[in-house]
Design a protein around this motif. Structure first.
Motif, PDB file in Angstrom:
ATOM      1  N   LEU A  65      64.454  43.453  72.458  1.00 43.22           N
ATOM      2  CA  LEU A  65      64.208  43.054  73.849  1.00 43.22           C
ATOM      3  C   LEU A  65      62.726  43.253  74.143  1.00 43.22           C
ATOM      4  O   LEU A  65      62.175  44.327  73.895  1.00 43.22           O
ATOM      5  N   VAL A  67      59.856  43.304  77.092  1.00 44.01           N
ATOM      6  CA  VAL A  67      59.738  43.463  78.544  1.00 44.01           C
ATOM      7  C   VAL A  67      58.305  43.123  78.938  1.00 44.01           C
ATOM      8  O   VAL A  67      57.354  43.746  78.457  1.00 44.01           O
ATOM      9  N   ILE A 101      70.014  44.255  85.201  1.00 47.87           N
ATOM     10  CA  ILE A 101      69.165  43.677  84.165  1.00 47.87           C
ATOM     11  C   ILE A 101      69.768  42.380  83.611  1.00 47.87           C
ATOM     12  O   ILE A 101      69.039  41.463  83.229  1.00 47.87           O
ATOM     13  N   ASP A 102      71.095  42.264  83.601  1.00 54.15           N
ATOM     14  CA  ASP A 102      71.703  41.029  83.081  1.00 54.15           C
ATOM     15  C   ASP A 102      71.391  39.807  83.939  1.00 54.15           C
ATOM     16  O   ASP A 102      71.457  38.673  83.467  1.00 54.15           O
ATOM     17  N   LEU A 105      67.581  39.055  82.477  1.00 50.28           N
ATOM     18  CA  LEU A 105      67.333  38.897  81.046  1.00 50.28           C
ATOM     19  C   LEU A 105      67.519  37.444  80.571  1.00 50.28           C
ATOM     20  O   LEU A 105      68.412  36.753  81.020  1.00 50.28           O
ATOM     21  N   ASN A 107      67.627  34.826  77.008  1.00 51.54           N
ATOM     22  CA  ASN A 107      67.595  34.687  75.543  1.00 51.54           C
ATOM     23  C   ASN A 107      66.467  33.739  75.217  1.00 51.54           C
ATOM     24  O   ASN A 107      66.374  32.666  75.817  1.00 51.54           O
ATOM     25  N   ASP A 114      65.289  38.725  72.960  1.00 54.58           N
ATOM     26  CA  ASP A 114      65.507  38.502  74.400  1.00 54.58           C
ATOM     27  C   ASP A 114      64.278  38.947  75.179  1.00 54.58           C
ATOM     28  O   ASP A 114      63.435  39.687  74.664  1.00 54.58           O
ATOM     29  N   VAL A 116      62.764  40.157  79.212  1.00 55.22           N
ATOM     30  CA  VAL A 116      62.764  40.399  80.658  1.00 55.22           C
ATOM     31  C   VAL A 116      61.431  39.854  81.155  1.00 55.22           C
ATOM     32  O   VAL A 116      60.378  40.412  80.841  1.00 55.22           O
ATOM     33  N   LEU A 143      66.246  49.818  82.668  1.00 51.71           N
ATOM     34  CA  LEU A 143      66.538  49.452  81.271  1.00 51.71           C
ATOM     35  C   LEU A 143      67.753  50.191  80.707  1.00 51.71           C
ATOM     36  O   LEU A 143      68.357  49.741  79.724  1.00 51.71           O
ATOM     37  N   TYR A 150      70.272  47.099  71.884  1.00 49.33           N
ATOM     38  CA  TYR A 150      69.105  46.664  71.095  1.00 49.33           C
ATOM     39  C   TYR A 150      68.689  47.737  70.095  1.00 49.33           C
ATOM     40  O   TYR A 150      68.993  48.915  70.267  1.00 49.33           O
TER      41      TYR A 150
END
Ligand SMILES: Nc1ncnc2c1ncn2[C@@H]1O[C@H](COP(=O)(O)OP(=O)(O)OP(=O)(O)O)[C@@H](O)[C@H]1O
Ligand SMILES: [Mg+2]
Length: 286
Positions: A65, A67, A101-102, A105, A107, A114, A116, A143, A150
């Motif tokens: 992930l 960020v 967060i979902d 986020l 893809n 992924d 953010v 997070l 992850y």
């Protein structure tokens, strides 16, 4: 799988390179090692290294992930995300406790990678958070729900040591410092290591500097070699054997909106970030 290009990148420090084994596939995932890519000096390759280290780790089957913690949104743009149009970004995640967060986020086009995202909205966050209780741990709280999903979370910091960067350091296991080899860089590194020490003492005892990455290295200049010698003298084994040399392929990838590992998979730059990914996997043991 070491080829000539890798050897060229690794040999640049002048040290005998450490033996790095080929990464083994993972049979299970998480919890993530959280790494801040941090240097308050601008334009040293933080964002380029976040994208390409992330993509190279993802190629090795690690779930990654990224960020984007810079209001400029260069990380998001570098992955082809039209960040200025987004209504849900890391900013919402940090200032609106109900946003999960979902919802934020994304893809990316790269498997296992992924993001953010961020955009200019984030520039208000430092002021909005200033009166919050636990303001330095805002990103950690945001997070937390995905840490087990992850293997690596890489945070691209903005070029400052303000509250956003302190938030990144407060939730990280490690800091990787991308640096150029210029005289001014050395003073900046001292200031940055002081900040890391303070965050470790006051907020996050597990924080460690776990790598100095030499970037944008110009093999032709004597000055760059001299500064590299000083960096090696000061930081010793913390300096990665992999050195990222200067090449126009990187600015090209920002325009293309994809990592160099997919844009020019056989290029020296792609090989260099794969070599860095192997060093990172070896250092963190996952
Ligand atoms: N190895 C390299 N060779 C040539 N150009 C590079 C290299 N690495 C990065 N660049 C270019 O240098 C510029 C700055 O890089 P990057 O955005 O990664 O730095 P940064 O530290 O994230 O900057 P900022 O502090 O503004 O966030 C970009 O145009 C990028 O394409
Ligand atoms: Mg950047």
């Amino acid at each position: 799988m070491t080829d000539e290009a890798d050897d060229a990148q690794i040999g640049l420090t002048g040290r005998p390179p450490r033996h790095i084994p080929e990464p083994q596939p993972l049979t299970s995932h998480g919890p993530a090692v959280v790494i801040s890519m941090c240097n308050q000096k601008g334009g040293v390759g933080k964002t380029t290294s976040t994208i390409n280290l992330g993509a190279a780790l993802a190629e090795y089957g690690r779930r990654v992930l990224l960020v984007d913690l810079d209001p400029q949104g260069a990380l998001s743009a570098g992955l082809g995300v039209p960040h200025y149009e987004l209504t849900s970004t890391v900013h919402n995640l940090m200032v609106e406790p109900r946003v999960s967060i979902d919802e934020v986020l994304i893809n990316t086009r790269v498997k296992n990678l992924d993001l953010v995202p961020s955009n200019i909205d984030l520039s208000a966050a430092e002021i909005q958070l200033v009166n919050e209780v636990g303001r330095e741990q805002t990103l950690a709280r945001a997070l937390h729900p995905v840490v087990d999903r992850y293997d690596y979370i890489l945070i691209d910091c903005q070029p400052s040591l303000g509250l956003l960067t302190v938030n990144a350091l407060a939730c990280s296991d490690a800091v990787i410092i991308p640096t150029e080899c210029e005289y001014f860089s050395l003073r900046g590194l001292a200031l940055l290591t002081d900040t890391v020490d303070k965050v470790r003492d006051r907020l996050n005892p597990r924080l460690a500097i776990n790598g100095i990455l030499i970037t944008r290295f110009d093999t032709r200049t004597v000055n760059a070699r001299e500064v590299m010698a000083r960096v090696l003298e000061r930081f010793g084994d913390l300096v990665f054997d992999t050195v990222i040399t200067r090449t126009v392929r990187f600015p090209e990838t920002s325009v293309a909106g994809e990592p160099i590992t997919t844009w020019a998979p056989k290029s020296t730059g792609a090989q260099a970030y794969r070599s860095l990914a192997r060093e990172v996997i070896d250092r963190f043991g996952k």
